[in-house]
Design an enzyme around this catalytic site. Structure first.
Site, mmCIF file in Angstrom:
data_model
loop_
_atom_site.group_PDB
_atom_site.id
_atom_site.type_symbol
_atom_site.label_atom_id
_atom_site.label_comp_id
_atom_site.label_asym_id
_atom_site.label_seq_id
_atom_site.Cartn_x
_atom_site.Cartn_y
_atom_site.Cartn_z
ATOM 1 N N ASP A 9 36.638 24.353 8.049
ATOM 2 C CA ASP A 9 37.067 25.473 7.192
ATOM 3 C C ASP A 9 38.504 25.210 6.757
ATOM 4 O O ASP A 9 39.226 24.421 7.383
ATOM 5 C CB ASP A 9 36.996 26.808 7.946
ATOM 6 C CG ASP A 9 37.416 27.983 7.057
ATOM 7 O OD1 ASP A 9 37.001 28.023 5.884
ATOM 8 O OD2 ASP A 9 38.177 28.852 7.521
ATOM 9 N N SER A 10 38.925 25.910 5.707
ATOM 10 C CA SER A 10 40.315 25.792 5.267
ATOM 11 C C SER A 10 41.269 26.299 6.350
ATOM 12 O O SER A 10 42.432 25.918 6.357
ATOM 13 C CB SER A 10 40.521 26.604 3.983
ATOM 14 O OG SER A 10 40.219 27.966 4.236
ATOM 15 N N CYS A 72 32.875 27.392 5.129
ATOM 16 C CA CYS A 72 33.818 27.903 4.132
ATOM 17 C C CYS A 72 33.047 28.070 2.830
ATOM 18 O O CYS A 72 32.467 27.097 2.319
ATOM 19 C CB CYS A 72 34.958 26.896 3.954
ATOM 20 S SG CYS A 72 36.116 27.314 2.643
ATOM 21 N N ASN A 73 33.033 29.279 2.306
ATOM 22 C CA ASN A 73 32.297 29.526 1.059
ATOM 23 C C ASN A 73 32.952 28.825 -0.122
ATOM 24 O O ASN A 73 32.274 28.322 -1.011
ATOM 25 C CB ASN A 73 32.243 31.028 0.786
ATOM 26 C CG ASN A 73 31.324 31.736 1.748
ATOM 27 O OD1 ASN A 73 30.146 31.927 1.477
ATOM 28 N ND2 ASN A 73 31.835 32.122 2.898
ATOM 29 N N THR A 74 34.279 28.818 -0.137
ATOM 30 C CA THR A 74 34.988 28.211 -1.263
ATOM 31 C C THR A 74 34.672 26.720 -1.334
ATOM 32 O O THR A 74 34.370 26.185 -2.410
ATOM 33 C CB THR A 74 36.509 28.443 -1.106
ATOM 34 O OG1 THR A 74 36.716 29.827 -0.812
ATOM 35 C CG2 THR A 74 37.251 28.076 -2.360
ATOM 36 N N CYS A 201 32.993 35.229 2.530
ATOM 37 C CA CYS A 201 34.118 34.373 2.905
ATOM 38 C C CYS A 201 34.156 34.428 4.425
ATOM 39 O O CYS A 201 34.092 35.521 5.014
ATOM 40 C CB CYS A 201 35.419 34.906 2.318
ATOM 41 S SG CYS A 201 36.877 34.054 2.970
ATOM 42 N N THR A 202 34.250 33.274 5.046
ATOM 43 C CA THR A 202 34.124 33.257 6.508
ATOM 44 C C THR A 202 35.335 33.868 7.211
ATOM 45 O O THR A 202 35.276 34.165 8.397
ATOM 46 C CB THR A 202 33.885 31.819 7.011
ATOM 47 O OG1 THR A 202 34.961 30.974 6.553
ATOM 48 C CG2 THR A 202 32.565 31.282 6.498
ATOM 49 N N HIS A 203 36.419 34.091 6.470
ATOM 50 C CA HIS A 203 37.551 34.819 7.052
ATOM 51 C C HIS A 203 37.258 36.320 7.171
ATOM 52 O O HIS A 203 37.906 37.010 7.959
ATOM 53 C CB HIS A 203 38.801 34.670 6.184
ATOM 54 C CG HIS A 203 39.518 33.361 6.304
ATOM 55 N ND1 HIS A 203 38.975 32.170 5.894
ATOM 56 C CD2 HIS A 203 40.759 33.065 6.788
ATOM 57 C CE1 HIS A 203 39.856 31.203 6.112
ATOM 58 N NE2 HIS A 203 40.945 31.717 6.653
HETATM 59 N N1 DGL Z 1 36.944 30.796 4.746
HETATM 60 C C1 DGL Z 1 37.029 30.403 3.353
HETATM 61 C C2 DGL Z 1 35.796 30.895 2.612
HETATM 62 O O1 DGL Z 1 34.786 31.160 3.259
HETATM 63 C C3 DGL Z 1 38.338 30.878 2.797
HETATM 64 C C4 DGL Z 1 38.876 29.984 1.803
HETATM 65 C C5 DGL Z 1 40.348 30.047 1.535
HETATM 66 O O2 DGL Z 1 41.046 29.298 2.190
HETATM 67 O O3 DGL Z 1 40.743 30.753 0.600
HETATM 68 O O4 DGL Z 1 35.789 30.994 1.412
#
Ligand code: DGL
Length: 282
Positions: A9-10, A72-74, A201-203
């Site tokens: 993930d980011s 991470c969705n992005t 978004c996984t956050h």
């Molecule tokens: N967890 C990432 C997601 O699911 C966040 C991406 C980000 O860093 O903006 O999109």
């Protein structure tokens, strides 16, 4: 050669996915990589997210991982398809004895498993998505859901402040209420018939209580971890050539591009147990 399952993930968001995967599949070893130093990915261009994601995936492959989950969705929206279709066949051509003809290392994302279940969860056939700007502008959720459930109307709301709040340790602060409430009200104003909201978004599960508090109780909130982990269970059953190459020690290791102390403090809070991360450079 056997190795852990890679999770990327980011930043911290993928920990919500790792947690759910370990609940379902505690027997495997996991190697988590958070590119915290370069988060958030949400406002970055397609090219940049693809470049960073490929670097991270290659790093996890260099550690032996036969399979990497883009938690991470992005990254799933902006990089997964190119990596699967363009990079993997060149970097890891199919093994001669594998009848599937698929690359010998694999990468999976989190959008498809979420889109697959959504038609079974909504009654009004109106679904909302809250996600990063990058995921929303890619329109990946709309495309995936319209293929699977053409009768479902999807409204996607970009929530650009939510990831920075989590990455900066402000997920529980009163300031977060303002942004969460503002974006949820805007989404519901755009489509009042929504009965299901995907936390795309996984956050965002780290803001779950704040989202729940400002969303009417008849609206269902859908964090992705449960569906991503169920889909992974199914994938590993169908792909023994990958499953056989995962080590089984029940351990998780953590890598971050940020200072490990910062990562350890936040990750320990999110996971509820101490974390000792190693620093890496991508
Ligand atoms: N967890 C990432 C997601 O699911 C966040 C991406 C980000 O860093 O903006 O999109």
């Amino acid at each position: 050669m056997t190795a852990p399952l890679g999770i990327f993930d980011s930043g911290y968001g993928g920990l919500t996915i790792l947690h759910q995967i370990r609940q379902r599949l505690p027997q495997y070893d996991y190697l988590y990589l958070g590119d915290n130093a370069r988060a958030p990915y949400g406002p970055r261009s397609f090219e940049r997210v693809y470049e960073f994601t490929l670097q991270a995936v290659r790093y996890l492959f260099s550690q032996g991982c036969p399979l990497v989950i883009l938690a991470c969705n992005t990254a799933s929206a902006k990089a997964l398809r190119s990596i699967q279709q363009r990079d993997l066949p060149v970097l890891f051509p199919p093994a001669a004895d594998d009848p599937s003809g698929l690359p010998s290392r694999r990468v999976l994302g989190v959008i498809r498993p979420t889109a697959e279940v959504i038609g079974q969860l909504t009654k009004t056939r109106h679904v909302g998505i809250v996600a990063t700007q990058g995921t929303v502008s890619s329109r990946t959720y709309e495309l995936e859901i319209s293929h699977l459930y053409p009768d479902v109307t999807v409204t996607a709301q970009a929530c650009p402040m939510w990831v920075p709040l989590v990455e900066n340790g402000e997920a529980d602060s009163p300031g977060a209420d303002y942004f969460v409430n503002k974006d949820i009200q805007q989404l519901l104003h755009r489509d009042p018939q929504i009965d299901t909201i995907i936390l795309g978004c996984t956050h965002f599960p780290l803001l779950y209580n704040k989202v729940r508090a400002c969303t009417p109780s008849h609206i269902r909130l859908i964090p992705q971890g449960k569906y991503v982990s169920a889909s992974l269970v199914d994938y590993l059953q169908r792909h023994p050539s990958i499953e056989n190459r995962l080590t089984r020690g029940g351990a998780a290791q953590f890598l971050t591009t940020e200072q490990p102390k910062l990562f350890n403090d936040s990750a320990s809070i999110f996971l509820g147990h101490p974390v000792e991360a190693c620093h890496i450079t991508l």
